[in-house]
Design a protein around this motif. Structure first.
Motif, PDB file in Angstrom:
ATOM      1  N   SER A 109      -9.721  25.377  45.474  1.00  0.00           N
ATOM      2  CA  SER A 109     -10.723  25.330  44.405  1.00  0.00           C
ATOM      3  C   SER A 109     -11.448  23.983  44.338  1.00  0.00           C
ATOM      4  CB  SER A 109     -10.089  25.645  43.044  1.00  0.00           C
ATOM      5  OG  SER A 109      -9.315  24.556  42.593  1.00  0.00           O
ATOM      6  N   VAL A 110     -10.786  22.914  44.776  1.00  0.00           N
ATOM      7  CA  VAL A 110     -11.435  21.591  44.754  1.00  0.00           C
ATOM      8  C   VAL A 110     -11.959  21.184  46.120  1.00  0.00           C
ATOM      9  CG1 VAL A 110     -10.165  20.763  42.735  1.00  0.00           C
ATOM     10  CG2 VAL A 110      -9.249  20.312  45.020  1.00  0.00           C
ATOM     11  N   GLY A 111     -11.852  22.088  47.104  1.00  0.00           N
ATOM     12  CA  GLY A 111     -12.383  21.830  48.432  1.00  0.00           C
ATOM     13  C   GLY A 111     -11.624  20.758  49.193  1.00  0.00           C
ATOM     14  N   ALA A 112     -10.315  20.752  49.039  1.00  0.00           N
ATOM     15  CA  ALA A 112      -9.481  19.761  49.726  1.00  0.00           C
ATOM     16  C   ALA A 112      -8.325  20.467  50.425  1.00  0.00           C
ATOM     17  CB  ALA A 112      -8.931  18.756  48.714  1.00  0.00           C
ATOM     18  N   THR A 113      -7.634  19.741  51.277  1.00  0.00           N
ATOM     19  CA  THR A 113      -6.435  20.296  51.904  1.00  0.00           C
ATOM     20  C   THR A 113      -5.261  20.054  50.965  1.00  0.00           C
ATOM     21  OG1 THR A 113      -5.782  18.247  53.006  1.00  0.00           O
ATOM     22  CG2 THR A 113      -7.318  19.697  54.206  1.00  0.00           C
ATOM     23  N   VAL A 114      -4.191  20.798  51.168  1.00  0.00           N
ATOM     24  CA  VAL A 114      -2.968  20.623  50.389  1.00  0.00           C
ATOM     25  C   VAL A 114      -2.474  19.181  50.520  1.00  0.00           C
ATOM     26  CG1 VAL A 114      -0.518  21.254  50.305  1.00  0.00           C
ATOM     27  CG2 VAL A 114      -2.271  23.044  50.407  1.00  0.00           C
ATOM     28  N   GLU A 115      -2.527  18.651  51.733  1.00  0.00           N
ATOM     29  CA  GLU A 115      -2.064  17.278  51.984  1.00  0.00           C
ATOM     30  C   GLU A 115      -2.887  16.263  51.189  1.00  0.00           C
ATOM     31  OE1 GLU A 115      -2.728  19.552  54.448  1.00  0.00           O
ATOM     32  OE2 GLU A 115      -0.623  19.974  54.904  1.00  0.00           O
ATOM     33  N   GLU A 116      -4.211  16.466  51.140  1.00  0.00           N
ATOM     34  CA  GLU A 116      -5.077  15.549  50.393  1.00  0.00           C
ATOM     35  C   GLU A 116      -4.752  15.584  48.900  1.00  0.00           C
ATOM     36  OE1 GLU A 116      -9.098  15.621  53.206  1.00  0.00           O
ATOM     37  OE2 GLU A 116      -8.791  17.204  51.709  1.00  0.00           O
ATOM     38  N   VAL A 117      -4.538  16.788  48.383  1.00  0.00           N
ATOM     39  CA  VAL A 117      -4.210  16.932  46.966  1.00  0.00           C
ATOM     40  C   VAL A 117      -2.882  16.235  46.656  1.00  0.00           C
ATOM     41  CG1 VAL A 117      -3.560  18.588  45.163  1.00  0.00           C
ATOM     42  CG2 VAL A 117      -5.536  19.052  46.622  1.00  0.00           C
ATOM     43  N   LEU A 118      -1.886  16.454  47.497  1.00  0.00           N
ATOM     44  CA  LEU A 118      -0.580  15.822  47.288  1.00  0.00           C
ATOM     45  C   LEU A 118      -0.678  14.302  47.360  1.00  0.00           C
ATOM     46  CD1 LEU A 118       1.764  18.229  49.267  1.00  0.00           C
ATOM     47  CD2 LEU A 118       1.784  17.819  46.799  1.00  0.00           C
ATOM     48  N   GLU A 119      -1.525  13.815  48.261  1.00  0.00           N
ATOM     49  CA  GLU A 119      -1.690  12.366  48.419  1.00  0.00           C
ATOM     50  C   GLU A 119      -2.319  11.743  47.174  1.00  0.00           C
ATOM     51  OE1 GLU A 119      -4.245   9.494  51.305  1.00  0.00           O
ATOM     52  OE2 GLU A 119      -3.159  11.132  52.300  1.00  0.00           O
ATOM     53  N   VAL A 120      -3.306  12.428  46.611  1.00  0.00           N
ATOM     54  CA  VAL A 120      -4.020  11.888  45.458  1.00  0.00           C
ATOM     55  C   VAL A 120      -3.210  12.052  44.166  1.00  0.00           C
ATOM     56  CG1 VAL A 120      -6.062  12.196  43.983  1.00  0.00           C
ATOM     57  CG2 VAL A 120      -6.298  12.213  46.472  1.00  0.00           C
ATOM     58  N   GLN A 121      -2.630  13.227  43.955  1.00  0.00           N
ATOM     59  CA  GLN A 121      -2.004  13.504  42.673  1.00  0.00           C
ATOM     60  C   GLN A 121      -0.484  13.385  42.665  1.00  0.00           C
ATOM     61  OE1 GLN A 121      -4.805  17.081  41.693  1.00  0.00           O
ATOM     62  NE2 GLN A 121      -4.011  16.208  39.811  1.00  0.00           N
ATOM     63  N   GLY A 122       0.139  13.507  43.807  1.00  0.00           N
ATOM     64  CA  GLY A 122       1.594  13.420  43.837  1.00  0.00           C
ATOM     65  C   GLY A 122       2.247  14.744  43.470  1.00  0.00           C
ATOM     66  N   GLU A 123       3.310  15.072  44.181  1.00  0.00           N
ATOM     67  CA  GLU A 123       3.973  16.359  43.981  1.00  0.00           C
ATOM     68  C   GLU A 123       4.558  16.506  42.580  1.00  0.00           C
ATOM     69  OE1 GLU A 123       7.612  19.044  45.804  1.00  0.00           O
ATOM     70  OE2 GLU A 123       6.623  17.600  47.121  1.00  0.00           O
TER      71      GLU A 123
END
Length: 155
Positions: A113-127
């Motif tokens: 939905s935000v046009g990013a990869t799962v890895e990018e999302v995890l990197e920015v927001q943290g698991e």
């Protein structure tokens, strides 16, 4: 049994959360989080209005205007933290948990939905932060599905 239709979804959220926050006794809120979020929001506003720093924003718009805005911003951040605490308590009370499968599915949907990869999302927001947000979302859905709306005077 509950009724839908009296209030829009956003209004239902606001009404339910207002009621719960007003009827909850809070211990100590996470002041470190509040301070950090407040400083980030101030920087965001400065940039949004074309200023290079919070100091430049305050100089440009004046102390009185800045103070009014910062008071509003801090109040919103404190309220968000109260909402978060209430939703965490609901999740705990209802023994809500997020399975690995649910987490991975929600994470993939969010990344898409935000046009990013799962890895990018995890990197920015943290698991851990993402897991907590997803659990809060589940608690909110639970509340909105189970709220009973009554006409004024029926309470």
């Amino acid at each position: 049994d509950y009724s839908r239709g009296f209030l829009s979804e956003e209004r239902r959220y606001t009404t339910v959360m207002d009621y719960l926050v007003e009827n909850t006794t809070f211990g100590k809120l996470n002041e470190e989080y509040i301070t950090a979020a407040f400083e980030l929001e101030k920087e965001y506003y400065a940039l949004m209005y074309g200023c290079e720093s919070v100091a430049q924003f305050e100089e440009t718009f004046g102390a009185d205007t800045s103070e009014i805005l910062w008071t509003m911003v801090e109040r919103q951040i404190r309220r968000y933290e109260q909402d978060r605490v209430v939703l965490y308590c609901v999740a705990k009370a209802e023994n809500m948990e997020l399975s690995e499968a649910e987490f991975n599915l929600d994470l993939a949907e969010y990344a898409n939905s935000v046009g990013a990869t799962v890895e990018e999302v995890l990197e920015v927001q943290g698991e851990e932060s993402l897991r907590q947000s997803m659990l809060m979302e589940s608690a909110l859905e639970f509340l909105l599905e189970n709220v009973v709306e009554v006409e004024k005077g029926e309470e």
